[in-house]
Design an enzyme around this catalytic site. Sequence first.
Site, PDB file in Angstrom:
ATOM      1  N   ASP B  91      47.851   8.822  19.793  1.00 44.76           N
ATOM      2  CA  ASP B  91      48.800   7.709  19.718  1.00 44.76           C
ATOM      3  C   ASP B  91      48.152   6.602  18.894  1.00 44.76           C
ATOM      4  OD1 ASP B  91      50.957   6.122  19.961  1.00 44.76           O
ATOM      5  OD2 ASP B  91      50.850   5.861  22.128  1.00 44.76           O
ATOM      6  N   ALA B  92      48.355   6.715  17.585  1.00 48.39           N
ATOM      7  CA  ALA B  92      47.612   5.892  16.628  1.00 48.39           C
ATOM      8  C   ALA B  92      48.538   4.974  15.844  1.00 48.39           C
ATOM      9  CB  ALA B  92      46.868   6.815  15.665  1.00 48.39           C
ATOM     10  N   LYS B  93      49.810   5.329  15.756  1.00 44.23           N
ATOM     11  CA  LYS B  93      50.813   4.527  15.040  1.00 44.23           C
ATOM     12  C   LYS B  93      50.322   4.154  13.645  1.00 44.23           C
ATOM     13  CE  LYS B  93      52.986   3.078  19.363  1.00 44.23           C
ATOM     14  NZ  LYS B  93      52.059   3.544  20.410  1.00 44.23           N
ATOM     15  N   ARG B  94      49.797   5.155  12.926  1.00 44.59           N
ATOM     16  CA  ARG B  94      49.291   4.927  11.588  1.00 44.59           C
ATOM     17  C   ARG B  94      50.408   5.012  10.554  1.00 44.59           C
ATOM     18  NH1 ARG B  94      45.559   3.613  14.665  1.00 44.59           N
ATOM     19  NH2 ARG B  94      43.402   4.247  14.399  1.00 44.59           N
TER      20      ARG B  94
END
Lengths: 271, 271
Positions: B91-94
Amino acid sequence: MNKSDLFRHIQQKQSYLCVGLDTDIQKIPSHLQRTSDPIFEFNKQIIDATADYCVAYKPNIAFYEAHGAKGWESLQKTIEYIPKEFFTIADAKRGDIGNTSGLYARAFFEQMNFDSITVAPYMGKDSVEPFLAFEDKWVILLALTSNTGSHDFQTLPLKSSQPLFEQVIETSQKWAGADKMMYVIGATQAEQFGRIRQLLPGHFLLVPGVGAQGGDLEEVSRIGLNKECGLLVNSSRSILYASSGEDFASQAAAEAQKLQQQMATMLAKYC
Amino acid sequence: MNKSDLFRHIQQKQSYLCVGLDTDIQKIPSHLQRTSDPIFEFNKQIIDATADYCVAYKPNIAFYEAHGAKGWESLQKTIEYIPKEFFTIADAKRGDIGNTSGLYARAFFEQMNFDSITVAPYMGKDSVEPFLAFEDKWVILLALTSNTGSHDFQTLPLKSSQPLFEQVIETSQKWAGADKMMYVIGATQAEQFGRIRQLLPGHFLLVPGVGAQGGDLEEVSRIGLNKECGLLVNSSRSILYASSGEDFASQAAAEAQKLQQQMATMLAKYC
């Protein structure tokens, strides 16, 4: 760092150049590959070579994360090596729910002492606010980016007829002022620059896309410069990889100096 | 991991629970603080305790990055510890320009062997595509998140009258199908779930916001379940911090089991 410190540095250097430390291990000259930390060694020499010609450094975090814990150490050493008078940007494009954004803020502002971080706006106010809680630290919000994908959503017209990125600019101005917030506006978006300067007369804009991506420095500067400069123009690849040989640092210096000299002319003309 | 493997695991466990490894060092029981890597030690015990009741694990990367290189090592050890049959989500939302997103993809898919990563859509197609180039790896695109800031931009009506998040769903479906792409839809957005299921009949949705954030599991399941389940419902804090004492793992197991039992009922009713 506050806005007047940044402007003072710009005046002193006659430059609004930001050097993007997008350090790609595969492009580092071979004589450095034998050192214990080639990424940091490369950055160190790039910083030494370009410091006379720029006012900011912007490591893109992906280039460090790609190497896991070791990359993170190279990043930490790099940020510690950059002299205090330079404005430092963690190009991380983060953004998450409030408590999580707060952790990113601590990572980049406390543990690594960056002056600023790039943040994606999609998740809205509570994803950006935790970054605004730190004194003399900055949020640089993505508004209109330099890539072709910017036209997928950023330029979509809303019911109000305004494109989405204008609404992002308008709404986010309620969260903080020109003393804590900057915006990413790609140099490839020159036709929008005039309108954006109207919406953000006093803000600094971080402008990627000059050089390798095709943006035009003169045009960006003519439209974008304001009375406190108001621009940080980033160049990464054309400086970092000006030469792939042992002379990479002196070639990087020459490239940075060329940009600095153009910027000095622009400042005299338009600032 | 492919879609049928995931569905098979869901059927076997009678669960579509994802345990969010948002491991906050300040909330780890004190008896673990004396170990050499408290974050990993905590995760290990949480994984052992919950593995019978869930099908996926989702470390939120901010919680690891907040500890620099050391945090990155805890993350690496955690992902290596999770058994292969579990679907893992970074869960990095890159999301960045193409060559940079490619580096993030290598970091999370090659170096750490995650099955999927959460990606922010604001920068458009070329920021997402590099993540789609890996076989049996997934992009989980932010569409309608669970936080209050989701109403700043995601729900804005476009000129077409569609809200932005619907356009994100529509446009991004041209980039990849239900075998490589999932969407983040917050459990707090129940009134939109029906419409979203119409737009995405065959996709998996990753649903945060049940529990601490107030989303209702029954409502989400009734509207969201499809014939291959199509939901991964995440719970983090209510499982991880069910107890702050030495019994944290057994309390986490009890909490996960409670959710699994509710999910078994939902699967029988609606799937």
